[in-house]
Design an enzyme around this catalytic site. Structure first.
Site, mmCIF file in Angstrom:
data_model
loop_
_atom_site.group_PDB
_atom_site.id
_atom_site.type_symbol
_atom_site.label_atom_id
_atom_site.label_comp_id
_atom_site.label_asym_id
_atom_site.label_seq_id
_atom_site.Cartn_x
_atom_site.Cartn_y
_atom_site.Cartn_z
ATOM 1 N N TYR A 1 0.866 -1.182 0.000
ATOM 2 C CA TYR A 1 0.000 0.000 0.000
ATOM 3 C C TYR A 1 0.900 1.230 0.000
ATOM 4 C CZ TYR A 1 -3.926 -3.029 1.448
ATOM 5 O OH TYR A 1 -4.901 -4.007 1.520
ATOM 6 N N PHE B 1 -13.963 -4.063 1.399
ATOM 7 C CA PHE B 1 -14.864 -3.472 0.402
ATOM 8 C C PHE B 1 -16.332 -3.528 0.814
ATOM 9 C CE2 PHE B 1 -11.911 -4.001 -3.580
ATOM 10 C CZ PHE B 1 -11.098 -3.000 -3.074
#
Ligand SMILES: NC(=O)c1ccc[n+]([C@@H]2O[C@H](COP(=O)([O-])OP(=O)(O)OC[C@H]3O[C@@H](n4cnc5c(N)ncnc54)[C@H](OP(=O)(O)O)[C@@H]3O)[C@@H](O)[C@H]2O)c1
Length: 286
Positions: free
Chosen positions: A54, A206
């Protein structure tokens, strides 16, 4: 935060955690990212999901966590993931089993830790559930756990057969999969329930981003005086006592809302309206 807790390995975590991916995928300045991480911990978040991959040209999630939160609070559990990797140019690669040690060491270095609390083996190239055996990769991580670099292991982007395969090699404390009211199938539901039966955490990702048909969610949100995103998070927490939410945000207001979502109690009737036939779920505060 008064939300309920879960024993993740040997550590107790609040079930409403934080996912750090969004700190590097939306345009944020460094001060804002640091402020979000510090506020999350102030609000009671003690479970943070991250990965060494990330990163943006300007920011790295692991480095931000290190600068914002070290010295780490005793109760903070940082969960990272290996398997995919990105070279310095940002190009993706899939680690071979013998490359996992380097990825683990990269996380240790960036986070400033001597051992990683939890490492997930993330499989598959895309968002669809990964396929194939995970034995060689998971076996390599099990050796790193034996060597003391990792305390606990998890798996990510997997199906029910992967969980059985992993458990035949080493203990598994969490499964992290794409899952939410607007993004789930029968295998996801079965895997979440199987994890609950076996005392394994299920951390959906998500759950906000993939949303859901707006009608019922909006009605229930209005009835509670909360937002649709909060209902989506509350729904995941009601799916089982082992669900650990890790919503990601770079916005302080959204962060406050997400933490507050742990306090929402959805009735059995509301759960049935949101996901007909999947049962009443388990109250978030059980
Ligand atoms: N294992 C894996 O393969 C994998 C894959 C992806 C992600 N993950 C992990 O899972 C975590 C969660 O996934 P995610 O962060 O991508 O998705 P998410 O939590 O479903 O949603 C994040 C998105 O929703 C928005 N959002 C968050 N809270 C909101 C709120 N209260 N109201 C309105 N919008 C809101 C965020 O924008 P704002 O910034 O504007 O709030 C962002 O665009 C990640 O951070 C990462 O740590 C794991």
């Amino acid at each position: 935060m008064t939300t309920s807790t879960w024993e993740l390995g040997d550590r107790k975590v609040n079930r409403l955690g934080y996912g750090a991916m969004r700190l590097t995928t939306r345009p944020l300045d460094r001060d804002q990212a640091v402020a979000v991480l510090r506020r999350a911990v102030e609000l009671g978040v003690n479970h943070i999901d991250t990965a060494s991959f990330y990163f943006s040209p300007a920011l790295s999630a692991n480095e931000l966590i290190n600068s914002a939160l070290r010295p780490y609070a005793d109760d903070l559990v940082i969960v990272t993931k290996v398997g995919p990797g990105r070279d310095p140019s940002g190009e993706w690669y899939r680690a071979r089993p013998e490359q996992l040690r380097g990825q683990v060491e990269e996380n240790l270095r960036q986070l400033g830790l001597e051992a990683l609390d939890v490492v997930n083996l993330r499989i598959g190239a895309g968002l669809e559930r990964g396929t194939g055996s995970i034995a060689e990769h998971f076996g390599a991580l099990a050796e790193l756990r034996e060597a003391g670099l990792i305390r606990h292991l998890g798996i990510s982007n997997v199906g029910t057969a992967h969980l059985a395969e992993a458990l035949s090699i080493a203990p598994v404390v969490c499964v992290q999969n794409l899952y939410g009211l607007g993004a789930r199938d029968a295998e996801d539901d079965a895997l979440l329930d199987q994890c609950a039966e076996q005392g394994i955490a299920f951390a959906p990702f998500f759950s906000v981003d993939r949303g859901a048909p707006q009608g019922v969610v909006a009605e229930i949100a209005a009835a509670h005086g909360v937002t649709a995103a909060q209902v989506l998070i509350a729904w995941t927490l009601h799916r089982g006592p082992n669900v650990l939410a890790i919503p990601g945000t770079g916005d302080l207001g959204h962060l406050e809302q997400n933490v507050a979502a742990a306090e929402i109690t959805l009735s059995e009737e509301e759960m049935e309206r949101l996901s007909p036939g999947s049962g009443p779920g388990t109250p978030a505060r059980s």
